[in-house]
Design a protein around this motif. Structure first.
Motif, PDB file in Angstrom:
ATOM      1  N   ILE A  74      89.016   8.712  24.413  1.00  0.00           N
ATOM      2  CA  ILE A  74      88.142   8.308  23.329  1.00  0.00           C
ATOM      3  C   ILE A  74      87.266   7.357  23.811  1.00  0.00           C
ATOM      4  CG2 ILE A  74      87.562   7.672  20.973  1.00  0.00           C
ATOM      5  CD1 ILE A  74      90.349   8.951  20.302  1.00  0.00           C
ATOM      6  N   PRO A  75      85.892   7.225  24.072  1.00  0.00           N
ATOM      7  CA  PRO A  75      85.062   6.129  24.468  1.00  0.00           C
ATOM      8  C   PRO A  75      85.318   4.964  23.577  1.00  0.00           C
ATOM      9  CG  PRO A  75      83.978   8.321  24.385  1.00  0.00           C
ATOM     10  CD  PRO A  75      84.995   8.395  23.720  1.00  0.00           C
ATOM     11  N   VAL A  76      85.247   3.816  24.132  1.00  0.00           N
ATOM     12  CA  VAL A  76      85.530   2.462  23.434  1.00  0.00           C
ATOM     13  C   VAL A  76      84.607   2.426  22.127  1.00  0.00           C
ATOM     14  CG1 VAL A  76      85.382  -0.266  23.689  1.00  0.00           C
ATOM     15  CG2 VAL A  76      86.275   1.457  25.382  1.00  0.00           C
ATOM     16  N   THR A  77      83.190   2.746  22.369  1.00  0.00           N
ATOM     17  CA  THR A  77      82.252   2.709  21.241  1.00  0.00           C
ATOM     18  C   THR A  77      82.320   3.556  20.276  1.00  0.00           C
ATOM     19  OG1 THR A  77      80.867   3.939  22.875  1.00  0.00           O
ATOM     20  CG2 THR A  77      80.263   1.965  23.081  1.00  0.00           C
ATOM     21  N   ALA A  78      82.993   4.771  20.577  1.00  0.00           N
ATOM     22  CA  ALA A  78      83.407   5.766  19.740  1.00  0.00           C
ATOM     23  C   ALA A  78      84.450   5.229  18.680  1.00  0.00           C
ATOM     24  CB  ALA A  78      83.668   7.153  20.044  1.00  0.00           C
ATOM     25  N   ARG A  79      85.568   4.511  19.410  1.00  0.00           N
ATOM     26  CA  ARG A  79      86.478   4.074  18.516  1.00  0.00           C
ATOM     27  C   ARG A  79      86.010   2.922  17.507  1.00  0.00           C
ATOM     28  NH1 ARG A  79      92.293   3.403  21.555  1.00  0.00           N
ATOM     29  NH2 ARG A  79      91.874   5.153  23.030  1.00  0.00           N
ATOM     30  N   ILE A  80      85.046   2.230  17.980  1.00  0.00           N
ATOM     31  CA  ILE A  80      84.466   1.015  17.276  1.00  0.00           C
ATOM     32  C   ILE A  80      83.576   1.430  16.090  1.00  0.00           C
ATOM     33  CG2 ILE A  80      82.846  -0.982  17.336  1.00  0.00           C
ATOM     34  CD1 ILE A  80      83.807  -1.426  20.261  1.00  0.00           C
ATOM     35  N   ALA A  81      82.650   2.459  16.339  1.00  0.00           N
ATOM     36  CA  ALA A  81      81.813   2.999  15.529  1.00  0.00           C
ATOM     37  C   ALA A  81      83.012   3.675  14.176  1.00  0.00           C
ATOM     38  CB  ALA A  81      81.183   4.053  15.957  1.00  0.00           C
TER      39      ALA A  81
END
Length: 282
Positions: A5-12
């Motif tokens: 899972i991309p870091v940015t996707a986790r954050i969003a």
């Protein structure tokens, strides 16, 4: 969450449940990932005006042991990214650039989903006595399309445009029924009332949303969370529901496969109707 899972996707997916100090860390990571890769945890803390412990806590909230692990994952994500083509001049060039950006974002859309959750959602939709699909605002077209497509493959689905009508219909459901609630934010008041009404009726609630933690996921029995791509600024400026629309279409195909014989017959009938409504081309 999977390591892919991309870091940015986790954050969003978790941003709307973060503490203010953690949110500032999150925004910096998403808005300027290339710069963050070169910074230490203390430098990030200094840049956004929080303590170093807030940086570490934020990383743990995103699913990493600490900042070093997030930093490595972010570097890997940036290394895998698709380099966009050189922007072209003119209106058509701008449109092509926008489509390229959307296509890139869609690649990560399903990264927060798990196979068991999707299978359970398909089974619930297939087995429901009644199926109600509700949404308001920008998510309403997705709900309308989802209900129409499900009906077209022989899985009748109801939808209403009026928010109060949605709540009334949801309250008349039973424990044998399913209510699918589409809300990108997971915080739309009208959709939340419909979800609450469905729960009060004993129906199963499935959320199609963009955030892991939200008022909607708290009310849902199953949550299908689609990762939102781009920066938070992109989301505020464009608020796209394209990922939800694409997923809805693919989800209907999964439901159709689970109802193979019925879906084939339904599609034949739909084709007959479409054929009857086509005018002569001359």
């Amino acid at each position: 969450m999977s390591a892919e899972i991309p870091v940015t996707a986790r954050i969003a997916a978790v941003r709307n449940s973060l503490q203010p100090s953690e949110r500032r860390v999150a925004d910096l990571i998403v808005d300027d990932p290339d710069a963050v890769i070169e910074l230490t945890a203390q430098q990030i803390a200094d840049r956004v005006g929080v303590g170093r412990s807030s940086v570490v806590r934020a990383c743990q909230t995103f699913g990493y042991r600490g900042y070093p692990q997030l930093r490595v994952a972010l570097a890997a994500e940036r290394g895998r990214r698709v380099v966009p083509p050189v922007a072209q001049d003119g209106v058509l060039g701008g449109i092509r650039s926008a489509i390229d950006r959307i296509a890139d974002d869609l690649r990560a859309a399903t990264s927060l989903l798990d196979a068991d959750g999707v299978d359970a959602a398909v089974d619930a939709v297939v087995g429901a006595r009644r199926l109600l699909v509700v949404a308001s605002g920008l998510s309403a077209p997705v709900a309308t399309d989802l209900a129409m497509r499900l009906t077209a493959v022989g899985r009748p689905a109801e939808t209403l445009g009026d928010p109060i009508g949605q709540q009334i219909a949801a309250r008349h459901l039973s424990p044998d029924d399913v209510c699918v609630v589409v809300s990108g934010s997971g915080a739309n008041e009208a959709s939340l009332r419909a979800a609450t009404a469905a729960r009060a009726a004993g129906a199963r609630v499935i959320a199609l949303t963009s955030f892991v933690a939200s008022p909607l996921t708290e009310r849902a029995d199953l949550s299908l969370v689609l990762a939102s791509g781009g920066t938070f600024r992109d989301e505020l400026e464009h608020t796209s529901r394209i990922a939800h629309a694409v997923f809805a279409e693919a989800f209907v195909d999964a439901v159709a496969r689970a109802r193979a014989g019925v879906a084939d017959l339904a599609r034949e009938r739909v084709l007959e109707i479409l054929s009857d409504n086509l005018g002569d081309a001359g």
